[in-house]
Scaffold this active site. Sequence first.
Site, PDB file in Angstrom:
ATOM      1  N   TYR A  34       0.829  -1.200   0.000  1.00  0.00           N
ATOM      2  CA  TYR A  34       0.000   0.000   0.000  1.00  0.00           C
ATOM      3  C   TYR A  34       0.873   1.264   0.000  1.00  0.00           C
ATOM      4  O   TYR A  34       0.630   2.201  -0.774  1.00  0.00           O
ATOM      5  CB  TYR A  34      -0.925  -0.014   1.224  1.00  0.00           C
ATOM      6  CG  TYR A  34      -1.709   1.251   1.439  1.00  0.00           C
ATOM      7  CD1 TYR A  34      -2.700   1.652   0.542  1.00  0.00           C
ATOM      8  CD2 TYR A  34      -1.469   2.062   2.556  1.00  0.00           C
ATOM      9  CE1 TYR A  34      -3.423   2.825   0.745  1.00  0.00           C
ATOM     10  CE2 TYR A  34      -2.190   3.227   2.758  1.00  0.00           C
ATOM     11  CZ  TYR A  34      -3.161   3.606   1.854  1.00  0.00           C
ATOM     12  OH  TYR A  34      -3.876   4.765   2.050  1.00  0.00           O
ATOM     13  N   GLU A  56     -11.321   6.294   5.608  1.00  0.00           N
ATOM     14  CA  GLU A  56     -10.709   6.951   6.759  1.00  0.00           C
ATOM     15  C   GLU A  56     -11.689   6.984   7.928  1.00  0.00           C
ATOM     16  O   GLU A  56     -11.286   6.848   9.092  1.00  0.00           O
ATOM     17  CB  GLU A  56     -10.256   8.370   6.406  1.00  0.00           C
ATOM     18  CG  GLU A  56      -9.124   8.454   5.395  1.00  0.00           C
ATOM     19  CD  GLU A  56      -7.776   7.966   5.917  1.00  0.00           C
ATOM     20  OE1 GLU A  56      -7.672   7.677   7.122  1.00  0.00           O
ATOM     21  OE2 GLU A  56      -6.842   7.882   5.101  1.00  0.00           O
ATOM     22  N   TRP A  64      -5.208   0.624  10.207  1.00  0.00           N
ATOM     23  CA  TRP A  64      -5.363   0.773   8.766  1.00  0.00           C
ATOM     24  C   TRP A  64      -5.199  -0.573   8.070  1.00  0.00           C
ATOM     25  O   TRP A  64      -5.806  -0.816   7.027  1.00  0.00           O
ATOM     26  CB  TRP A  64      -4.378   1.796   8.225  1.00  0.00           C
ATOM     27  CG  TRP A  64      -4.603   2.089   6.777  1.00  0.00           C
ATOM     28  CD1 TRP A  64      -3.809   1.753   5.734  1.00  0.00           C
ATOM     29  CD2 TRP A  64      -5.755   2.739   6.207  1.00  0.00           C
ATOM     30  NE1 TRP A  64      -4.377   2.162   4.542  1.00  0.00           N
ATOM     31  CE2 TRP A  64      -5.568   2.765   4.809  1.00  0.00           C
ATOM     32  CE3 TRP A  64      -6.911   3.297   6.749  1.00  0.00           C
ATOM     33  CZ2 TRP A  64      -6.503   3.329   3.940  1.00  0.00           C
ATOM     34  CZ3 TRP A  64      -7.846   3.864   5.876  1.00  0.00           C
ATOM     35  CH2 TRP A  64      -7.629   3.871   4.497  1.00  0.00           C
TER      36      TRP A  64
END
Length: 206
Positions: A34, A56, A64
């Site tokens: 990522y 988010e 995350w």
Amino acid sequence: MTSSEFGAIIGPVVGDDGLARPPWAASDPLLREYYDTEWGMPVRDERGMFERVCLEGFQVGLSWRLILQKRDALREAFRGFDPDELVCMESVEHLLGDASLIRNRRKLEAVLTNARATVALRGEGTHLGEFVWSYQPDTTPAPRTMDEVPTRSRESEQLARDLKARGFTFVGPVTMYALMESTGIVDTHLVGSWRRGCSGVWGAEA
């Protein structure tokens, strides 16, 4: 990815490939991919920005990495994060039992709320991507260690206020700063990281 997840005084970590990355992206394959391919690259279109706002929001209080693991399932459940499709979705009740998703009713409902707000924003002669980018600061941080990476800014605070005023939810100032980092609006790649300046928005020495 919020900077506070790695708040220690740690600089770039050189991987087995000889490339320097922040500690959060140094070893885990999913986070490393990522970081190497997506994080910090400009996202300017409406749908892309809408998806990032939603992701988010899902990340609040979670890692995350978990969001990345569930991203494909979230995309499928929310019709590719197409706001025009989502304004027709009346409820998230059918999603609450799906273990492949983030089963938090408020966060799931926020996607539909934010879809309606995204569509309504067009009435101001702009779209969500343009609107968020209008909060780009004049300068970007140049952190050398993780503890130097900001978690909020004057611009993210104003963006949060203005989005909330337009009906968006799960858009607090820390969450919006993370959004600005992930979409290239600010460059918080550590100085010395191989990705610093990769967005083309800010130079490597900015």
